[in-house]
Design a protein around this motif. Structure first.
Motif, PDB file in Angstrom:
ATOM      1  N   LEU A 150      26.769   0.645  24.292  1.00 38.91           N
ATOM      2  CA  LEU A 150      26.874   0.199  22.891  1.00 38.91           C
ATOM      3  C   LEU A 150      25.540   0.392  22.166  1.00 38.91           C
ATOM      4  O   LEU A 150      25.512   0.706  20.978  1.00 38.91           O
ATOM      5  N   ALA A 151      24.447   0.198  22.912  1.00 37.46           N
ATOM      6  CA  ALA A 151      23.126   0.408  22.320  1.00 37.46           C
ATOM      7  C   ALA A 151      22.976   1.866  21.885  1.00 37.46           C
ATOM      8  O   ALA A 151      22.520   2.154  20.774  1.00 37.46           O
ATOM      9  N   LEU A 152      23.383   2.772  22.752  1.00 32.77           N
ATOM     10  CA  LEU A 152      23.297   4.199  22.411  1.00 32.77           C
ATOM     11  C   LEU A 152      24.202   4.530  21.222  1.00 32.77           C
ATOM     12  O   LEU A 152      23.818   5.291  20.319  1.00 32.77           O
ATOM     13  N   ALA A 153      25.397   3.938  21.218  1.00 36.77           N
ATOM     14  CA  ALA A 153      26.322   4.177  20.095  1.00 36.77           C
ATOM     15  C   ALA A 153      25.682   3.705  18.783  1.00 36.77           C
ATOM     16  O   ALA A 153      25.791   4.393  17.751  1.00 36.77           O
ATOM     17  N   SER A 154      25.013   2.568  18.823  1.00 37.35           N
ATOM     18  CA  SER A 154      24.386   2.055  17.598  1.00 37.35           C
ATOM     19  C   SER A 154      23.293   3.007  17.120  1.00 37.35           C
ATOM     20  O   SER A 154      23.050   3.125  15.914  1.00 37.35           O
ATOM     21  N   TYR A 155      22.656   3.692  18.077  1.00 41.57           N
ATOM     22  CA  TYR A 155      21.614   4.664  17.702  1.00 41.57           C
ATOM     23  C   TYR A 155      22.205   5.774  16.834  1.00 41.57           C
ATOM     24  O   TYR A 155      21.659   6.111  15.777  1.00 41.57           O
ATOM     25  N   PHE A 156      23.338   6.345  17.284  1.00 37.93           N
ATOM     26  CA  PHE A 156      23.928   7.470  16.540  1.00 37.93           C
ATOM     27  C   PHE A 156      24.375   7.031  15.136  1.00 37.93           C
ATOM     28  O   PHE A 156      24.179   7.758  14.163  1.00 37.93           O
ATOM     29  N   PHE A 157      24.954   5.837  15.054  1.00 37.11           N
ATOM     30  CA  PHE A 157      25.400   5.364  13.735  1.00 37.11           C
ATOM     31  C   PHE A 157      24.197   5.055  12.823  1.00 37.11           C
ATOM     32  O   PHE A 157      24.236   5.356  11.634  1.00 37.11           O
ATOM     33  N   GLY A 196      26.009   3.992   4.112  1.00 37.76           N
ATOM     34  CA  GLY A 196      26.031   2.527   4.171  1.00 37.76           C
ATOM     35  C   GLY A 196      27.002   2.027   5.226  1.00 37.76           C
ATOM     36  O   GLY A 196      26.692   1.108   5.996  1.00 37.76           O
ATOM     37  N   ILE A 197      28.192   2.653   5.271  1.00 29.42           N
ATOM     38  CA  ILE A 197      29.204   2.235   6.266  1.00 29.42           C
ATOM     39  C   ILE A 197      28.690   2.502   7.681  1.00 29.42           C
ATOM     40  O   ILE A 197      28.832   1.677   8.587  1.00 29.42           O
ATOM     41  N   SER A 198      28.059   3.658   7.861  1.00 26.80           N
ATOM     42  CA  SER A 198      27.541   4.022   9.179  1.00 26.80           C
ATOM     43  C   SER A 198      26.470   3.020   9.652  1.00 26.80           C
ATOM     44  O   SER A 198      26.455   2.616  10.823  1.00 26.80           O
ATOM     45  N   VAL A 199      25.618   2.612   8.719  1.00 28.45           N
ATOM     46  CA  VAL A 199      24.578   1.617   9.073  1.00 28.45           C
ATOM     47  C   VAL A 199      25.242   0.291   9.463  1.00 28.45           C
ATOM     48  O   VAL A 199      24.847  -0.361  10.434  1.00 28.45           O
ATOM     49  N   VAL A 221      24.884  -1.831  12.886  1.00 28.27           N
ATOM     50  CA  VAL A 221      24.460  -3.233  12.895  1.00 28.27           C
ATOM     51  C   VAL A 221      25.492  -4.105  13.616  1.00 28.27           C
ATOM     52  O   VAL A 221      25.135  -5.018  14.374  1.00 28.27           O
ATOM     53  N   LEU A 222      26.768  -3.823  13.393  1.00 24.67           N
ATOM     54  CA  LEU A 222      27.818  -4.585  14.094  1.00 24.67           C
ATOM     55  C   LEU A 222      27.686  -4.403  15.613  1.00 24.67           C
ATOM     56  O   LEU A 222      27.817  -5.356  16.377  1.00 24.67           O
ATOM     57  N   LEU A 223      27.428  -3.160  16.030  1.00 26.39           N
ATOM     58  CA  LEU A 223      27.256  -2.897  17.462  1.00 26.39           C
ATOM     59  C   LEU A 223      26.037  -3.641  18.002  1.00 26.39           C
ATOM     60  O   LEU A 223      26.069  -4.205  19.102  1.00 26.39           O
ATOM     61  N   TYR A 224      24.963  -3.638  17.222  1.00 23.64           N
ATOM     62  CA  TYR A 224      23.742  -4.355  17.631  1.00 23.64           C
ATOM     63  C   TYR A 224      24.029  -5.858  17.751  1.00 23.64           C
ATOM     64  O   TYR A 224      23.679  -6.488  18.762  1.00 23.64           O
ATOM     65  N   CYS A 225      24.677  -6.420  16.713  1.00 20.52           N
ATOM     66  CA  CYS A 225      24.975  -7.856  16.728  1.00 20.52           C
ATOM     67  C   CYS A 225      25.856  -8.213  17.921  1.00 20.52           C
ATOM     68  O   CYS A 225      25.625  -9.221  18.596  1.00 20.52           O
ATOM     69  N   PHE A 226      26.868  -7.402  18.175  1.00 18.15           N
ATOM     70  CA  PHE A 226      27.774  -7.660  19.299  1.00 18.15           C
ATOM     71  C   PHE A 226      26.984  -7.698  20.612  1.00 18.15           C
ATOM     72  O   PHE A 226      27.171  -8.587  21.443  1.00 18.15           O
TER      73      PHE A 226
END
Lengths: 431, 108
Positions: free
Chosen positions: A85-92, A117-120, A124-129
């Motif tokens: 999920l951390a890696l996924a948040s990187y790409f977004f 904006g949506i991508s960010v 952020v949602l992935l980071y928060c999770f």
């Protein structure tokens, strides 16, 4: 593996953030130099918005995500929930940052900006999770440091959600109150809610670790948490519902008191430190606190005078003097250890190994520090006196700082194993 | 950890501590013995060694490297014994556990 020992996050969950942030920082300094006249203009301009988002998203948030994924296990004392999920948040975050910065720079009010904006937000949602699952607060008791990390993640989500609404409003206006008013809320939720609380939470765990110190005054942190949050929430709700700046000074003072409680706590850890020698990396942290305090006074000037240069100086102190300074120092207290760990952890004790500090050129950090002081001095004089030449001179020094930084970062990232047999002087470099 | 000459496993413990001097904390550049991280060495079972130690910070990112270092110096020294590494957080590590050499290196 010993069950008492946690798993460090995967390299891919951390390193891409550091590498990308270094590149973006270098680009950021170039963009600042190109757009130097914006330092003497109103902040609501495409190029200024591009610069601010390059600093806030592509540079600061990018490297903070990477550092956070590495340090969440230290802060919460349990393994990171998910490296994937951390890696996924990187790409977004990367895609969102590029789209937003490009759109702001050319002021393309289109779906590209909104998609950014949506991508960010997804990042952020992935980071928060990941933060919430790592914290696992249903099962575990949290301490005050943990609360700072959790609240900062929530503020980041709120900041980015408001940011998305702002970019939608630019393309398809729908706000019935001033866009600039909402922009101020967006900016301060980001600065006080996200950056300040995240840096507070991480620093109160790391500074004692780096200085080999301890403070028993955790009540200072509780007070800091209360004051910071009352200040930023009061400011946001008051400005949103009443639209009045009348009590802004009060909220600024509340946040300022919160900052001082945090700094008093750090001062206590500094006084009780076992490691007497203060490294240059820590000097960056100390000077960054000076710029944070200075930004509070500049904010007071903004509230009382309408001159453009105070807003510019405020942004400069926040993004360059405070956030960038702390990153410039702390990078070299985290990344060399991360890379050293991946290269040498299985070989430790078997032979003589280079140490983490051998992975980069330490002398360059001293140069970086001196350049930083000179650059900030020039920028401050240039902005206050509104002399473009001095501003450009300061921004040129920032390019030099970024050049030293990026070379050192890639020297660390591309470090190859250097093994020296403890019984001989044979040194070999392995792939 | 203090070593008594009357200890029945004095020789083994002395060898182990000498080897453990080779395991360096990569942040502090001080070995784990002088830092006072090694709490106990138990050689009473002829088939194993129980090494009780702590770390300066729980979940420190370098803890795996340090525990690997311990295994890498102990396993070749005592090939007939299984190393049982027991990481504990009580008593909590503090400055008084460091040797004079370590304090000197930290600037005291």
């Amino acid at each position: 593996m010993n069950p008492a020992i946690g798993n460090t996050p995967k390299e891919y969950a951390v390193v891409p953030f550091y590498a990308t942030a270094a590149v973006v920082f270098f680009i950021f300094t170039l963009l600042m130099f190109i757009a130097a006249p914006q330092f003497a203009a109103h902040y609501f301009h495409g190029k200024t918005l591009a610069l601010v988002h390059t600093a806030a998203l592509g540079w600061a948030t990018m490297i903070i995500f990477g550092a956070a994924y590495q340090l969440l296990p230290v802060i919460f004392e349990r393994n990171l929930y998910s490296s994937i999920l951390a890696l996924a948040s990187y790409f977004f975050l990367l895609a969102g940052s590029i789209l937003l910065i490009f759109s702001f720079w050319y002021f393309f009010l289109s779906w590209g900006m909104i998609s950014g904006g949506i991508s960010v937000i997804v990042a952020v949602l992935l980071y928060c999770f990941n933060v919430f699952k790592t914290a696992d607060f249903k099962k575990n008791k949290l301490n005050i440091q943990n609360y700072f990390i959790i609240s900062s993640a929530l503020y980041l989500l709120i900041t980015c959600t408001i940011g998305l609404l702002l970019v939608i409003n630019l393309a398809y206006p729908f706000f019935n109150i001033s866009h600039l008013e909402i922009l101020k809320l967006h900016a301060h939720l980001g600065i006080v809610g996200w950056f300040l609380q995240l840096i507070t939470g991480i620093s109160v765990r790391l500074v004692p670790m780096f200085l080999l110190s301890k403070s028993n005054k955790s009540h200072l942190l509780s007070l800091s948490f209360i004051f910071q949050n009352v200040g930023i929430l009061g400011f946001t709700l008051d400005r949103y519902f009443t639209g009045s700046p009348a009590r802004s000074t009060l909220y600024l003072i509340l946040v300022g008191v919160g900052i001082f409680y945090w700094l008093f706590y750090l001062r206590d850890t500094y006084k009780n430190r076992l490691k007497r020698k203060v490294e240059v990396q820590m000097k960056f942290a100390f000077i960054s606190f000076g710029f944070l305090i200075a930004s509070l006074f500049v904010a007071l000037l903004i509230l009382n005078f309408s001159d453009i240069q105070w807003s510019t100086l405020y942004g400069t102190f926040i993004f360059l003097g405070w956030i960038s300074a702390i990153i410039l120092g702390k990078t070299f207290k985290t990344l060399p250890f991360i890379i050293w760990n991946t290269r040498y952890k299985t070989l430790h004790g078997k032979m003589k190994l280079p140490m983490p500090k051998d992975l980069y050129i330490e002398q360059w950090i001293h140069y970086q520090y001196k350049l930083f002081v000179a650059a900030m001095l020039l920028l401050t004089i240039g902005i206050v006196s509104n002399i473009l030449l001095i501003i450009k001179a300061g921004l040129f020094l920032w390019i030099l700082i970024a050049t030293l930084y990026i070379i050192n970062i890639f020297k660390i990232l591309f470090h190859k194993k250097q093994l020296t047999d403890g019984t001989s002087n044979n040194r070999s470099t392995l792939p | 950890m203090e070593l008594q000459i009357t200890d029945p496993h004095y020789r083994e413990k002395s060898q182990a501590l000498t080897a453990l001097h080779g395991v360096i904390d990569p942040e502090l550049y001080i070995n784990i013995v002088d830092l006072g991280l090694v709490y106990d060495l138990d050689f009473s079972n002829p088939e194993e060694i129980i090494l009780t130690m702590t770390l300066t910070t729980p979940h420190c990112p370098l803890e795996e490297a340090i525990s690997n270092g311990v295994e890498n110096v102990m396993t070749p020294l005592f090939p007939d014994r299984k190393l049982n590494l027991n990481i504990v957080w009580e008593p909590e590590w503090n400055m008084s556990m460091m040797s004079d050499e370590a304090r000197e290196q930290l600037g005291f």
